[in-house]
Design a protein around this motif. Structure first.
Motif, PDB file in Angstrom:
ATOM      1  N   VAL A 288       0.839  -1.206   0.000  1.00  0.00           N
ATOM      2  CA  VAL A 288       0.000   0.000   0.000  1.00  0.00           C
ATOM      3  C   VAL A 288       0.873   1.256   0.000  1.00  0.00           C
ATOM      4  O   VAL A 288       0.605   2.214  -0.732  1.00  0.00           O
ATOM      5  N   SER A 289       1.929   1.241   0.818  1.00  0.00           N
ATOM      6  CA  SER A 289       2.809   2.411   0.899  1.00  0.00           C
ATOM      7  C   SER A 289       3.507   2.662  -0.430  1.00  0.00           C
ATOM      8  O   SER A 289       3.706   3.819  -0.825  1.00  0.00           O
ATOM      9  N   ARG A 290       3.871   1.591  -1.115  1.00  0.00           N
ATOM     10  CA  ARG A 290       4.536   1.741  -2.410  1.00  0.00           C
ATOM     11  C   ARG A 290       3.616   2.438  -3.410  1.00  0.00           C
ATOM     12  O   ARG A 290       4.029   3.352  -4.135  1.00  0.00           O
ATOM     13  N   VAL A 291       2.352   2.028  -3.416  1.00  0.00           N
ATOM     14  CA  VAL A 291       1.392   2.644  -4.334  1.00  0.00           C
ATOM     15  C   VAL A 291       1.077   4.071  -3.903  1.00  0.00           C
ATOM     16  O   VAL A 291       0.945   4.978  -4.746  1.00  0.00           O
ATOM     17  N   ARG A 292       0.974   4.313  -2.603  1.00  0.00           N
ATOM     18  CA  ARG A 292       0.702   5.676  -2.117  1.00  0.00           C
ATOM     19  C   ARG A 292       1.843   6.625  -2.473  1.00  0.00           C
ATOM     20  O   ARG A 292       1.605   7.812  -2.745  1.00  0.00           O
ATOM     21  N   THR A 293       3.066   6.106  -2.477  1.00  0.00           N
ATOM     22  CA  THR A 293       4.208   6.933  -2.868  1.00  0.00           C
ATOM     23  C   THR A 293       4.060   7.389  -4.315  1.00  0.00           C
ATOM     24  O   THR A 293       4.308   8.554  -4.646  1.00  0.00           O
ATOM     25  N   VAL A 294       3.650   6.459  -5.171  1.00  0.00           N
ATOM     26  CA  VAL A 294       3.437   6.799  -6.585  1.00  0.00           C
ATOM     27  C   VAL A 294       2.299   7.808  -6.716  1.00  0.00           C
ATOM     28  O   VAL A 294       2.396   8.774  -7.488  1.00  0.00           O
ATOM     29  N   VAL A 295       1.225   7.598  -5.960  1.00  0.00           N
ATOM     30  CA  VAL A 295       0.087   8.521  -6.000  1.00  0.00           C
ATOM     31  C   VAL A 295       0.524   9.924  -5.563  1.00  0.00           C
ATOM     32  O   VAL A 295       0.185  10.934  -6.190  1.00  0.00           O
ATOM     33  N   GLY A 296       1.302   9.992  -4.477  1.00  0.00           N
ATOM     34  CA  GLY A 296       1.782  11.286  -3.998  1.00  0.00           C
ATOM     35  C   GLY A 296       2.674  11.972  -5.011  1.00  0.00           C
ATOM     36  O   GLY A 296       2.569  13.190  -5.227  1.00  0.00           O
ATOM     37  N   SER A 297       3.541  11.195  -5.654  1.00  0.00           N
ATOM     38  CA  SER A 297       4.407  11.760  -6.691  1.00  0.00           C
ATOM     39  C   SER A 297       3.585  12.297  -7.859  1.00  0.00           C
ATOM     40  O   SER A 297       3.876  13.374  -8.399  1.00  0.00           O
ATOM     41  N   ASN A 298       2.532  11.569  -8.231  1.00  0.00           N
ATOM     42  CA  ASN A 298       1.660  12.020  -9.324  1.00  0.00           C
ATOM     43  C   ASN A 298       0.904  13.288  -8.948  1.00  0.00           C
ATOM     44  O   ASN A 298       0.660  14.154  -9.805  1.00  0.00           O
ATOM     45  N   MET A 299       0.530  13.407  -7.680  1.00  0.00           N
ATOM     46  CA  MET A 299      -0.155  14.629  -7.235  1.00  0.00           C
ATOM     47  C   MET A 299       0.768  15.842  -7.346  1.00  0.00           C
ATOM     48  O   MET A 299       0.337  16.933  -7.737  1.00  0.00           O
ATOM     49  N   VAL A 300       2.032  15.647  -7.015  1.00  0.00           N
ATOM     50  CA  VAL A 300       3.010  16.735  -7.164  1.00  0.00           C
ATOM     51  C   VAL A 300       3.153  17.110  -8.636  1.00  0.00           C
ATOM     52  O   VAL A 300       3.219  18.297  -8.992  1.00  0.00           O
ATOM     53  N   GLU A 301       3.170  16.093  -9.501  1.00  0.00           N
ATOM     54  CA  GLU A 301       3.295  16.353 -10.935  1.00  0.00           C
ATOM     55  C   GLU A 301       2.085  17.131 -11.464  1.00  0.00           C
ATOM     56  O   GLU A 301       2.236  18.038 -12.293  1.00  0.00           O
ATOM     57  N   VAL A 302       0.896  16.767 -10.993  1.00  0.00           N
ATOM     58  CA  VAL A 302      -0.311  17.485 -11.415  1.00  0.00           C
ATOM     59  C   VAL A 302      -0.232  18.951 -10.985  1.00  0.00           C
ATOM     60  O   VAL A 302      -0.556  19.862 -11.761  1.00  0.00           O
ATOM     61  N   GLU A 303       0.208  19.176  -9.762  1.00  0.00           N
ATOM     62  CA  GLU A 303       0.319  20.552  -9.267  1.00  0.00           C
ATOM     63  C   GLU A 303       1.303  21.350 -10.122  1.00  0.00           C
ATOM     64  O   GLU A 303       1.056  22.525 -10.446  1.00  0.00           O
ATOM     65  N   THR A 304       2.412  20.713 -10.507  1.00  0.00           N
ATOM     66  CA  THR A 304       3.396  21.388 -11.359  1.00  0.00           C
ATOM     67  C   THR A 304       2.793  21.736 -12.712  1.00  0.00           C
ATOM     68  O   THR A 304       2.970  22.852 -13.231  1.00  0.00           O
ATOM     69  N   GLU A 305       2.060  20.774 -13.293  1.00  0.00           N
ATOM     70  CA  GLU A 305       1.426  21.023 -14.592  1.00  0.00           C
ATOM     71  C   GLU A 305       0.362  22.110 -14.494  1.00  0.00           C
ATOM     72  O   GLU A 305       0.177  22.904 -15.427  1.00  0.00           O
ATOM     73  N   GLN A 306      -0.345  22.181 -13.373  1.00  0.00           N
ATOM     74  CA  GLN A 306      -1.341  23.239 -13.186  1.00  0.00           C
ATOM     75  C   GLN A 306      -0.674  24.610 -13.150  1.00  0.00           C
ATOM     76  O   GLN A 306      -1.203  25.577 -13.711  1.00  0.00           O
ATOM     77  N   ASN A 307       0.471  24.698 -12.507  1.00  0.00           N
ATOM     78  CA  ASN A 307       1.201  25.968 -12.476  1.00  0.00           C
ATOM     79  C   ASN A 307       1.680  26.362 -13.875  1.00  0.00           C
ATOM     80  O   ASN A 307       1.602  27.536 -14.263  1.00  0.00           O
ATOM     81  N   ILE A 308       2.160  25.358 -14.615  1.00  0.00           N
ATOM     82  CA  ILE A 308       2.600  25.625 -15.990  1.00  0.00           C
ATOM     83  C   ILE A 308       1.424  26.088 -16.838  1.00  0.00           C
ATOM     84  O   ILE A 308       1.535  27.038 -17.629  1.00  0.00           O
ATOM     85  N   ASN A 309       0.288  25.421 -16.679  1.00  0.00           N
ATOM     86  CA  ASN A 309      -0.906  25.792 -17.447  1.00  0.00           C
ATOM     87  C   ASN A 309      -1.364  27.207 -17.150  1.00  0.00           C
ATOM     88  O   ASN A 309      -1.774  27.946 -18.048  1.00  0.00           O
TER      89      ASN A 309
END
Length: 403
Positions: A326-347
């Protein structure tokens, strides 16, 4: 050239109409707060503005997808957090079950509690989003991924797919993971394995102990069948399900605690109780969280000390492995959330840039508006002058000088 009165009138009217047309165009530019209203106003700027507008529209679609992705990831993180809480609680109860002062009634009470936790974990694994899609079903998001229950076992009905959303021109972001990966493929620690009885077994046989010596990390299945004649006892056959090949009939013995002892493939496996024909036992480096928890609940309800002790130790190891998954998948989810936030700033930055470019191309910036207003004032003056001159010229006539 002879200038007639009709020519004077026609010329004056045409001139004022032309001035009126220009004044109307300028008034529309002022009303719209931009210089370019139609392609004929500035063909080059209009073509470029169309390209920028299309890019801005695509950018808005990506922004919408980013919002959807962020919502999906937050929901997945919340559900995985709930699963982790349940696993932590089960592990705590597994440690508690090893209390030497607990009697069979106390163990049964723990089993009843963990039965509820089993259902709660399955409910989390079957979580849905606001649109009714199952979060952990892979591509089969319209089908419930985990079916069955504690009595007969849980079966995964989803697939291994990972759903994605395109959040930029070059990025398809995973927003959901396969439940099989999270809950059905927990890994035992190095040098160990999970030994489980099948959920569908009808006998009272339970795994009560296991030692590994020269184990090759293969998956094994022990099948139970009645011998012929039945009076000769139970026959155990071990199959290497990793390498395939024919099964090996085992010679059962007795463990130090009096349980049935089986040896195969570098494994010494102890079984308490009496298995029924058709029952199965497995040894593998990977297992399902539901199978590990289900075996522990059965061991607690059996009242057999050896099975309960082994089930408790295996449940602790299994919950640790499940939490790692579960922690391994949550780490990926958290990383993806950071990526989304970065893309939102770029947008957001791109949207500002597109708006500024359109303002310059269409002439809606401050400098252009000042010029448009100035032109309007100038054209109004020209029109008024034309009207005044027409009135004076139209009154000229030789009859005005005849008495």
């Amino acid at each position: 050239m002879r200038v007639t009165t009709g020519m004077i009138f026609n010329s004056g009217v045409a001139s004022m109409q032309k001035q009126n047309t220009r004044l109307l165009d300028t008034q529309q530019q002022v009303a719209a707060s931009q210089r370019v209203l139609r392609p004929s106003d500035d063909p080059v700027a209009s073509a470029r503005a169309l390209e920028v507008t299309q890019s801005q529209g695509v950018n808005a679609l990506y922004a919408t997808n980013q919002g959807y992705a962020n919502d999906a990831l937050k929901l997945a993180d919340s559900k995985l957090g709930a699963a982790n809480d349940i696993l932590t609680y089960v592990r705590t109860r597994a440690v508690e079950s090893g209390n030497g002062g607990y009697n069979k009634s106390d163990q049964a009470a723990i089993a009843s509690d963990l039965s509820q936790q089993f259902d709660a974990l399955q409910s989390v694994a079957n979580s849905q989003d606001a649109t009714g899609d199952y979060l952990f079903a892979g591509f089969r998001s319209n089908s419930q991924p985990f079916t069955g229950g504690l009595a007969g076992g849980v079966t995964y009905q989803g697939d291994q797919g990972t759903r994605t959303l395109q959040i930029s021109a070059s990025r398809n972001l995973p927003i959901a993971s396969s439940g099989d990966e999270i809950f059905n493929n927990i890994h035992a620690a190095n040098g160990s394995a999970f030994a489980l009885s099948a959920a569908a077994n009808t006998g009272t046989g339970l795994v009560s102990g296991m030692t590994l010596s020269g184990y090759n990390n293969h998956n094994y299945e022990v099948q139970v069948s009645s011998a012929t004649p039945p009076a000769s006892g139970v026959v155990y056959t071990a199959f290497d399900t990793t390498a395939g090949g024919p099964g090996v009939v085992l010679t059962p013995g007795l463990s130090a605690t009096g349980d049935t002892a089986l040896s195969f493939g570098g494994i010494s496996l102890n079984i308490s109780g009496l298995p029924a024909a058709g029952d199965k036992f497995t040894v593998s480096t990977t297992a399902s969280t539901f199978d590990v928890l289900g075996n522990f609940v059965k061991a607690l309800n059996s009242g057999v000390a050896t099975a309960t002790t082994f089930g408790s130790a295996q449940a602790i190891a299994g919950m640790d492995a499940a939490q790692d998954s579960v922690s391994r998948v949550r780490t990926v989810v958290g990383s993806n959330m950071v990526e989304v936030e970065t893309e939102q700033n770029i947008n957001s930055s791109l949207d500002v840039q597109y708006t500024d470019t359109l303002s310059r191309l269409q002439g809606s910036d401050a400098n252009s508006l000042v010029k448009i207003i100035s032109d309007l004032t100038q054209q109004k003056t020209y029109l008024e002058a034309a009207q005044q001159s027409f009135m004076k010229v139209s009154n000229l006539s030789l009859f005005n000088y005849l008495n």
